[in-house]
Write a protein that holds these residues in place. Structure first.
Motif, PDB file in Angstrom:
ATOM      1  N   GLU A 256       0.827  -1.210   0.000  1.00  0.00           N
ATOM      2  CA  GLU A 256       0.000   0.000   0.000  1.00  0.00           C
ATOM      3  C   GLU A 256       0.858   1.256   0.000  1.00  0.00           C
ATOM      4  O   GLU A 256       0.467   2.286  -0.558  1.00  0.00           O
ATOM      5  N   PHE A 257       2.033   1.175   0.634  1.00  0.00           N
ATOM      6  CA  PHE A 257       2.945   2.324   0.640  1.00  0.00           C
ATOM      7  C   PHE A 257       3.417   2.632  -0.780  1.00  0.00           C
ATOM      8  O   PHE A 257       3.504   3.794  -1.188  1.00  0.00           O
ATOM      9  N   MET A 258       3.709   1.597  -1.549  1.00  0.00           N
ATOM     10  CA  MET A 258       4.118   1.788  -2.945  1.00  0.00           C
ATOM     11  C   MET A 258       2.983   2.447  -3.732  1.00  0.00           C
ATOM     12  O   MET A 258       3.204   3.370  -4.518  1.00  0.00           O
ATOM     13  N   GLU A 259       1.763   1.962  -3.496  1.00  0.00           N
ATOM     14  CA  GLU A 259       0.609   2.525  -4.199  1.00  0.00           C
ATOM     15  C   GLU A 259       0.371   3.978  -3.788  1.00  0.00           C
ATOM     16  O   GLU A 259       0.026   4.828  -4.624  1.00  0.00           O
ATOM     17  N   THR A 260       0.573   4.272  -2.491  1.00  0.00           N
ATOM     18  CA  THR A 260       0.418   5.651  -2.004  1.00  0.00           C
ATOM     19  C   THR A 260       1.414   6.572  -2.706  1.00  0.00           C
ATOM     20  O   THR A 260       1.054   7.671  -3.134  1.00  0.00           O
ATOM     21  N   GLN A 261       2.664   6.125  -2.814  1.00  0.00           N
ATOM     22  CA  GLN A 261       3.660   6.946  -3.513  1.00  0.00           C
ATOM     23  C   GLN A 261       3.215   7.230  -4.944  1.00  0.00           C
ATOM     24  O   GLN A 261       3.293   8.370  -5.414  1.00  0.00           O
ATOM     25  N   ARG A 262       2.737   6.201  -5.618  1.00  0.00           N
ATOM     26  CA  ARG A 262       2.310   6.374  -7.015  1.00  0.00           C
ATOM     27  C   ARG A 262       1.178   7.405  -7.132  1.00  0.00           C
ATOM     28  O   ARG A 262       1.207   8.296  -7.987  1.00  0.00           O
ATOM     29  N   LYS A 263       0.188   7.275  -6.229  1.00  0.00           N
ATOM     30  CA  LYS A 263      -0.969   8.184  -6.278  1.00  0.00           C
ATOM     31  C   LYS A 263      -0.563   9.629  -5.970  1.00  0.00           C
ATOM     32  O   LYS A 263      -1.030  10.567  -6.623  1.00  0.00           O
ATOM     33  N   ALA A 278       3.197  17.016  -1.141  1.00  0.00           N
ATOM     34  CA  ALA A 278       3.349  15.648  -1.640  1.00  0.00           C
ATOM     35  C   ALA A 278       4.343  14.861  -0.790  1.00  0.00           C
ATOM     36  O   ALA A 278       4.094  13.710  -0.408  1.00  0.00           O
ATOM     37  N   GLN A 279       5.488  15.500  -0.474  1.00  0.00           N
ATOM     38  CA  GLN A 279       6.503  14.841   0.359  1.00  0.00           C
ATOM     39  C   GLN A 279       5.923  14.489   1.726  1.00  0.00           C
ATOM     40  O   GLN A 279       6.140  13.399   2.256  1.00  0.00           O
ATOM     41  N   LEU A 280       5.160  15.427   2.284  1.00  0.00           N
ATOM     42  CA  LEU A 280       4.577  15.226   3.615  1.00  0.00           C
ATOM     43  C   LEU A 280       3.599  14.060   3.600  1.00  0.00           C
ATOM     44  O   LEU A 280       3.568  13.244   4.528  1.00  0.00           O
ATOM     45  N   GLU A 281       2.816  13.963   2.543  1.00  0.00           N
ATOM     46  CA  GLU A 281       1.834  12.874   2.442  1.00  0.00           C
ATOM     47  C   GLU A 281       2.528  11.510   2.387  1.00  0.00           C
ATOM     48  O   GLU A 281       2.079  10.542   3.005  1.00  0.00           O
TER      49      GLU A 281
END
Length: 339
Positions: A256-263, A278-281
């Protein structure tokens, strides 16, 4: 005249034992939510050197934790402070007020002022050195001992392996004791690093499944089931958004972390988020994830920080038994070498 394996080991880590004031020159790695009063006191009572992980604790919480640990052990233990903590000065004051003998300054290069404050208060300072040039600087700044931790370790890691760091640093830093960490799961490996010049070692992952550890049963079972290849560093998918590598057992949260980065990167590219937002998210994704895993037992969505030696953790054991196993392996290794 030949010496016994026990005598030889005592000789090899005499400097580390003297520095720590312990039977074994083994530091407990400071693992947030795991390295609290119960595990820390168990490590110290079994002959090692427990270290409280202060993490993001307030000064009042740290005060309570140190006092509670002293109720459980009369043996030496230390406190690990994160150099970026906004209340670092006050946390140092708490350690000194309660006569903590050793303070570990971690999470970045400590300032000369922080090192001096600890030393002036009568405690010894232990710092992390990720490279020879920084090790030399920390010696000049007054550090009393160093820990060199390689990328095999759990949690936040650097890019260089323990075996390379040891070869790079141990021959050149002889003024103060150096402890080696990362990828150490057996007694033979402890002996190897001592013979290279280490004063002792630091263990983290190997101690998580101690009976005395308060880690949730689910967390411990995840360790017991895992193999070395399951403990992987988090991956950064866009150089514009740096991700500090964290080694952990892969799970649903990792995906999910990988998917979060992509989104998030898609939103940034579309102009919906600026760089900072974006960095903070991305950075906030894992907020509270370690506590969810360690304390609440969420081993799917939480963070299962673990070193690569996690595959050697086979069962829950009392701390004294873990140390006895390590010593048996170390003695057997030394016995073979003496023949």
């Amino acid at each position: 005249m030949s010496v016994s394996p026990e005598q030889r080991l005592d000789q090899l880590w005499a400097r580390g034992r003297e520095f720590l004031g312990t039977r074994y020159a083994i530091l407990g790695g400071a693992m947030s939510w795991v390295s609290e009063r119960n595990l820390v006191s168990a490590i110290s009572n079994a002959g090692g050197f427990g270290v409280i992980a202060c993490g993001s604790m307030s000064p009042d919480l740290l005060h309570a934790e140190i006092v509670a640990t002293k109720v459980l052990t009369d043996k030496p233990f230390g406190v690990n402070l994160i150099t970026m903590h906004p209340d670092l000065d006050r946390l140092i004051d708490v350690c000194l007020e309660l006569n903590v003998t050793h303070v570990v300054l971690a999470g970045g290069l400590p300032s000369g002022a922080a090192i001096k404050k600890v030393k002036d208060g009568g405690a010894k300072v232990i710092c992390f050195a990720p490279a020879l040039v920084l090790a030399k600087r920390l010696v000049r700044s007054g550090a009393d001992a160093l820990v060199i931790e390689g990328s095999e370790a759990g949690g936040h890691i650097g890019p260089v392996s323990t075996s390379v760091l040891a070869q790079e640093i141990l021959p050149h830093i002889t003024e103060i004791p150096v402890f080696v960490a990362g990828g150490i799961g057996r007694g033979e490996t402890i002996v190897n690093y001592l013979e290279l010049g280490a004063a002792g070692v630091q263990l983290g992952t190997r101690l998580v499944c101690a009976t005395e550890s308060i880690a949730h049963e689910n967390f411990k079972q995840a360790f017991i089931r895992a193999s070395a290849r399951d403990a992987m560093p988090t991956v950064q998918i866009d150089p514009r958004f740096p991700v500090i590598p964290v080694r952990a057992i892969t799970n649903k949260g990792t995906q999910e972390f990988m998917e979060t980065q992509r989104k998030v990167i898609e939103k940034f590219n579309a102009g919906e988020l600026d760089q900072n937002a974006a960095q903070l998210e991305i950075e906030h994704y894992w907020a509270g994830a370690l506590k969810r895993a360690v304390i609440d037992g969420d081993v799917e969505g939480g963070s299962l920080m673990a070193g690569q030696i996690v595959g050697m953790v086979k069962r829950e054991q009392p701390m004294a038994e873990i140390f006895a196993e390590l010593m048996e392996q170390a003695y057997a290794s030394l016995d073979v070498r003496e023949r």
